[in-house]
Design an enzyme around this catalytic site. Sequence first.
Site, PDB file in Angstrom:
ATOM      1  N   LEU A 187      13.130  -7.480   3.839  1.00 26.62           N
ATOM      2  CA  LEU A 187      14.104  -6.396   3.636  1.00 26.62           C
ATOM      3  C   LEU A 187      14.058  -5.885   2.195  1.00 26.62           C
ATOM      4  N   TYR A 214      -2.299   1.015  -4.396  1.00 31.40           N
ATOM      5  CA  TYR A 214      -1.952   0.639  -3.008  1.00 31.40           C
ATOM      6  C   TYR A 214      -3.212   0.331  -2.212  1.00 31.40           C
ATOM      7  N   LYS A 253       7.843   9.372   2.711  1.00 28.87           N
ATOM      8  CA  LYS A 253       6.508   9.762   3.174  1.00 28.87           C
ATOM      9  C   LYS A 253       6.544  11.226   3.594  1.00 28.87           C
ATOM     10  N   LEU A 254       5.386  11.878   3.578  1.00 29.67           N
ATOM     11  CA  LEU A 254       5.333  13.336   3.708  1.00 29.67           C
ATOM     12  C   LEU A 254       6.200  13.909   4.835  1.00 29.67           C
ATOM     13  N   ALA A 297      -6.206  -0.249  -3.175  1.00 25.45           N
ATOM     14  CA  ALA A 297      -6.982  -1.364  -3.742  1.00 25.45           C
ATOM     15  C   ALA A 297      -6.393  -2.695  -3.293  1.00 25.45           C
ATOM     16  N   THR A 304      -5.530  -0.086   6.522  1.00 20.60           N
ATOM     17  CA  THR A 304      -5.429   1.366   6.438  1.00 20.60           C
ATOM     18  C   THR A 304      -6.795   2.008   6.173  1.00 20.60           C
ATOM     19  N   ASP A 305      -6.936   3.262   6.568  1.00 18.77           N
ATOM     20  CA  ASP A 305      -8.180   3.980   6.262  1.00 18.77           C
ATOM     21  C   ASP A 305      -8.326   4.243   4.768  1.00 18.77           C
ATOM     22  N   GLU A 306      -7.219   4.082   4.023  1.00 19.32           N
ATOM     23  CA  GLU A 306      -7.273   4.389   2.590  1.00 19.32           C
ATOM     24  C   GLU A 306      -8.173   3.427   1.820  1.00 19.32           C
ATOM     25  N   PHE A 360       8.741   0.798   9.137  1.00 22.46           N
ATOM     26  CA  PHE A 360       8.457   1.908  10.054  1.00 22.46           C
ATOM     27  C   PHE A 360       7.590   1.464  11.236  1.00 22.46           C
ATOM     28  N   ILE A 361       6.357   1.062  10.958  1.00 21.85           N
ATOM     29  CA  ILE A 361       5.460   0.718  12.058  1.00 21.85           C
ATOM     30  C   ILE A 361       5.921  -0.585  12.722  1.00 21.85           C
ATOM     31  N   ARG A 366      -0.464  14.420  -7.458  1.00 22.07           N
ATOM     32  CA  ARG A 366      -0.463  12.958  -7.598  1.00 22.07           C
ATOM     33  C   ARG A 366      -1.712  12.551  -8.390  1.00 22.07           C
ATOM     34  N   THR A 381       2.671  -8.690  -3.044  1.00 16.33           N
ATOM     35  CA  THR A 381       2.947  -8.688  -1.601  1.00 16.33           C
ATOM     36  C   THR A 381       1.664  -8.550  -0.788  1.00 16.33           C
ATOM     37  N   LYS A 389      -4.705  -3.227  -0.534  1.00 17.74           N
ATOM     38  CA  LYS A 389      -4.996  -3.403   0.891  1.00 17.74           C
ATOM     39  C   LYS A 389      -6.461  -3.811   1.096  1.00 17.74           C
TER      40      LYS A 389
HETATM   41  P1  NAD Z   1       6.976   0.193   5.495  1.00 16.62           P
HETATM   42  O1  NAD Z   1       6.997   0.299   4.015  1.00 16.62           O
HETATM   43  O2  NAD Z   1       7.798   1.130   6.314  1.00 16.62           O
HETATM   44  O3  NAD Z   1       7.395  -1.281   5.927  1.00 16.62           O
HETATM   45  C1  NAD Z   1       6.968  -2.438   5.271  1.00 16.62           C
HETATM   46  C2  NAD Z   1       7.892  -3.586   5.647  1.00 16.62           C
HETATM   47  O4  NAD Z   1       7.414  -4.779   5.002  1.00 16.62           O
HETATM   48  C3  NAD Z   1       9.338  -3.383   5.176  1.00 16.62           C
HETATM   49  O5  NAD Z   1      10.231  -3.651   6.242  1.00 16.62           O
HETATM   50  C4  NAD Z   1       9.502  -4.419   4.064  1.00 16.62           C
HETATM   51  O6  NAD Z   1      10.832  -4.920   3.948  1.00 16.62           O
HETATM   52  C5  NAD Z   1       8.525  -5.495   4.489  1.00 16.62           C
HETATM   53  N1  NAD Z   1       8.061  -6.334   3.365  1.00 16.62           N
HETATM   54  C6  NAD Z   1       7.626  -5.917   2.146  1.00 16.62           C
HETATM   55  N2  NAD Z   1       7.299  -6.967   1.390  1.00 16.62           N
HETATM   56  C7  NAD Z   1       7.492  -8.085   2.161  1.00 16.62           C
HETATM   57  C8  NAD Z   1       7.316  -9.480   1.944  1.00 16.62           C
HETATM   58  N3  NAD Z   1       6.853  -9.960   0.781  1.00 16.62           N
HETATM   59  N4  NAD Z   1       7.609 -10.328   2.945  1.00 16.62           N
HETATM   60  C9  NAD Z   1       8.085  -9.866   4.137  1.00 16.62           C
HETATM   61  N5  NAD Z   1       8.291  -8.573   4.381  1.00 16.62           N
HETATM   62  C10 NAD Z   1       7.999  -7.673   3.410  1.00 16.62           C
HETATM   63  O7  NAD Z   1       5.434   0.288   5.906  1.00 16.62           O
HETATM   64  P2  NAD Z   1       4.759   0.863   7.223  1.00 16.62           P
HETATM   65  O8  NAD Z   1       4.452   2.299   7.007  1.00 16.62           O
HETATM   66  O9  NAD Z   1       5.528   0.431   8.411  1.00 16.62           O
HETATM   67  O10 NAD Z   1       3.364   0.089   7.181  1.00 16.62           O
HETATM   68  C11 NAD Z   1       3.225  -1.192   7.799  1.00 16.62           C
HETATM   69  C12 NAD Z   1       1.810  -1.689   7.576  1.00 16.62           C
HETATM   70  O11 NAD Z   1       0.879  -0.769   8.132  1.00 16.62           O
HETATM   71  C13 NAD Z   1       1.435  -1.834   6.103  1.00 16.62           C
HETATM   72  O12 NAD Z   1       0.661  -2.998   5.971  1.00 16.62           O
HETATM   73  C14 NAD Z   1       0.604  -0.599   5.805  1.00 16.62           C
HETATM   74  O13 NAD Z   1      -0.328  -0.845   4.796  1.00 16.62           O
HETATM   75  C15 NAD Z   1      -0.071  -0.380   7.148  1.00 16.62           C
HETATM   76  N6  NAD Z   1      -0.436   1.016   7.440  1.00 16.62           N
HETATM   77  C16 NAD Z   1       0.489   2.021   7.328  1.00 16.62           C
HETATM   78  C17 NAD Z   1       0.127   3.332   7.653  1.00 16.62           C
HETATM   79  C18 NAD Z   1       1.128   4.457   7.575  1.00 16.62           C
HETATM   80  O14 NAD Z   1       0.736   5.627   7.744  1.00 16.62           O
HETATM   81  N7  NAD Z   1       2.404   4.212   7.359  1.00 16.62           N
HETATM   82  C19 NAD Z   1      -1.191   3.613   8.072  1.00 16.62           C
HETATM   83  C20 NAD Z   1      -2.103   2.545   8.177  1.00 16.62           C
HETATM   84  C21 NAD Z   1      -1.712   1.261   7.878  1.00 16.62           C
HETATM   85  P1  TYD Z   2       2.060  10.101   2.087  1.00 17.86           P
HETATM   86  O1  TYD Z   2       2.975  10.318   3.253  1.00 17.86           O
HETATM   87  O2  TYD Z   2       2.619   9.534   0.831  1.00 17.86           O
HETATM   88  O3  TYD Z   2       0.834   9.233   2.637  1.00 17.86           O
HETATM   89  P2  TYD Z   2      -0.584   8.843   1.900  1.00 17.86           P
HETATM   90  O4  TYD Z   2      -0.499   9.166   0.465  1.00 17.86           O
HETATM   91  O5  TYD Z   2      -0.645   7.369   2.133  1.00 17.86           O
HETATM   92  O6  TYD Z   2      -1.632   9.618   2.636  1.00 17.86           O
HETATM   93  O7  TYD Z   2       1.383  11.488   1.723  1.00 17.86           O
HETATM   94  C1  TYD Z   2       0.624  12.232   2.665  1.00 17.86           C
HETATM   95  C2  TYD Z   2       0.029  13.416   1.946  1.00 17.86           C
HETATM   96  O8  TYD Z   2       1.093  14.279   1.544  1.00 17.86           O
HETATM   97  C3  TYD Z   2      -0.708  13.040   0.672  1.00 17.86           C
HETATM   98  O9  TYD Z   2      -1.831  13.883   0.525  1.00 17.86           O
HETATM   99  C4  TYD Z   2       0.296  13.322  -0.431  1.00 17.86           C
HETATM  100  C5  TYD Z   2       1.096  14.471   0.124  1.00 17.86           C
HETATM  101  N1  TYD Z   2       2.510  14.535  -0.315  1.00 17.86           N
HETATM  102  C6  TYD Z   2       3.006  15.721  -0.867  1.00 17.86           C
HETATM  103  O10 TYD Z   2       2.292  16.739  -1.003  1.00 17.86           O
HETATM  104  N2  TYD Z   2       4.309  15.758  -1.265  1.00 17.86           N
HETATM  105  C7  TYD Z   2       5.133  14.666  -1.148  1.00 17.86           C
HETATM  106  O11 TYD Z   2       6.307  14.737  -1.560  1.00 17.86           O
HETATM  107  C8  TYD Z   2       4.604  13.463  -0.572  1.00 17.86           C
HETATM  108  C9  TYD Z   2       5.463  12.241  -0.425  1.00 17.86           C
HETATM  109  C10 TYD Z   2       3.286  13.450  -0.160  1.00 17.86           C
END
Ligand code: NAD
Ligand code: TYD
Length: 343
Positions: free
Chosen positions: A41, A156, A195-196, A158, A131-133, A17-18, A279, A106, A160
Amino acid sequence: MEGGARTAVLVTGGAGFIGSNLVRHILRERPRWAVINLDKLTYAGNLESLADLQDDKRHLFVRGDIADTRLVERLCLEHGIEAILNLAAESHVDRSILGPAIFVETNVAGTQALLDVARICKVKRFLQVSTDEVYGSLGPAGRFTESSPLRPSSPYSASKAAADLLVHGYRHTFGMDVVTTRCSNNYGPYQFPEKLIPLMIANALEGKPLPVYGDGMQVRDWIHVEDHCAALLAALERGRPGETYNVGSDNEWPNLHIVRKILAVLRKPESLIEHVKDRPGHDRRYAIEAGKARSELGWAPRIAFADGLERTVAWYLDNRGWWERVRTGEYRTYYEKNYGERG
Ligand code: NAD
Ligand code: TYD
């Protein structure tokens, strides 16, 4: 890092995604750069998210694991990689509850392997995308600053946090140039519909129940992925070595509010909302204080939430094929068929 003649950077996780948004962002903002995109992938990686870059010579996709040190070393040397932006990760909290091992493999061991290669190859800068988590959960008041203690509460977060500590350890021990960013919850195009926000949009469009965990009053601090990408580029170019930068958009909402908003934009009934079992260990509230990124990096978020959410809903409406192929699993056959021999 400057927009010079031939800056080459390695983005890991660039089919996620990002990552896919970031690759596009970099190529747009720094047109002379080359981006090597290393992604294993996994289920979360989707080459369809990069389809528009297929003929762009500045982007090279390589299927591989960040833990494959030989491969990463070859890529660094062959392409003269100046910086690594590490986004590759297992990223979903619920999956980490069902199966934590791959998160350690990973997010922790993978990051450590990348750090080793960055050191050996004398890569100029290592950007760890965290992440802020890692800070754990907040009560009703206060916000996370960069000096808040690390108190991760899911497998997750932990994993990170462990990666962040390794990055810091490599800086302290080997003097590597590292920068860490810790961002709040992202939303926007190409987010995997587990994701939500994308899950709720897709379910609403299919007339399926919208599963809200517990009372739905858990608070997240949402930022548009484009604003996050701009912060990552700013941290890469202007971050001080060894520093951590929180990234957030002052945009806290309870989950239930988000779900209702999505239903309103789509003109779907609230009766689709279904409260389900909470959860385990669910963090109650996240909130980010991003003043350091604003003042030191000259960065500020630009996308207002109401606008960003509407645009995101519109994207999922316009790109129904993308998320439907993800939900049916067809996207996997797609890349096996199209890219199998290239990996
Ligand atoms: P995502 O799950 O959409 O993408 C992760 C990508 O990593 C996937 O394309 C996957 O194929 C690849 N991948 C997984 N294991 C791998 C490996 N061993 N080698 C190479 N590639 C591998 O995740 P995202 O939401 O895009 O998040 C990207 C990064 O940003 C993560 O590190 C996550 O912790 C961090 N992050 C995400 C959020 C969020 O809200 N999504 C917020 C803060 C930080
Ligand atoms: P999520 O997108 O999984 O991100 P994170 O857990 O990393 O914050 O979830 C965002 C919020 O939404 C979280 O409080 C959990 C909640 N949630 C639901 O209530 N229902 C759902 O089906 C999902 C995936 C998340």
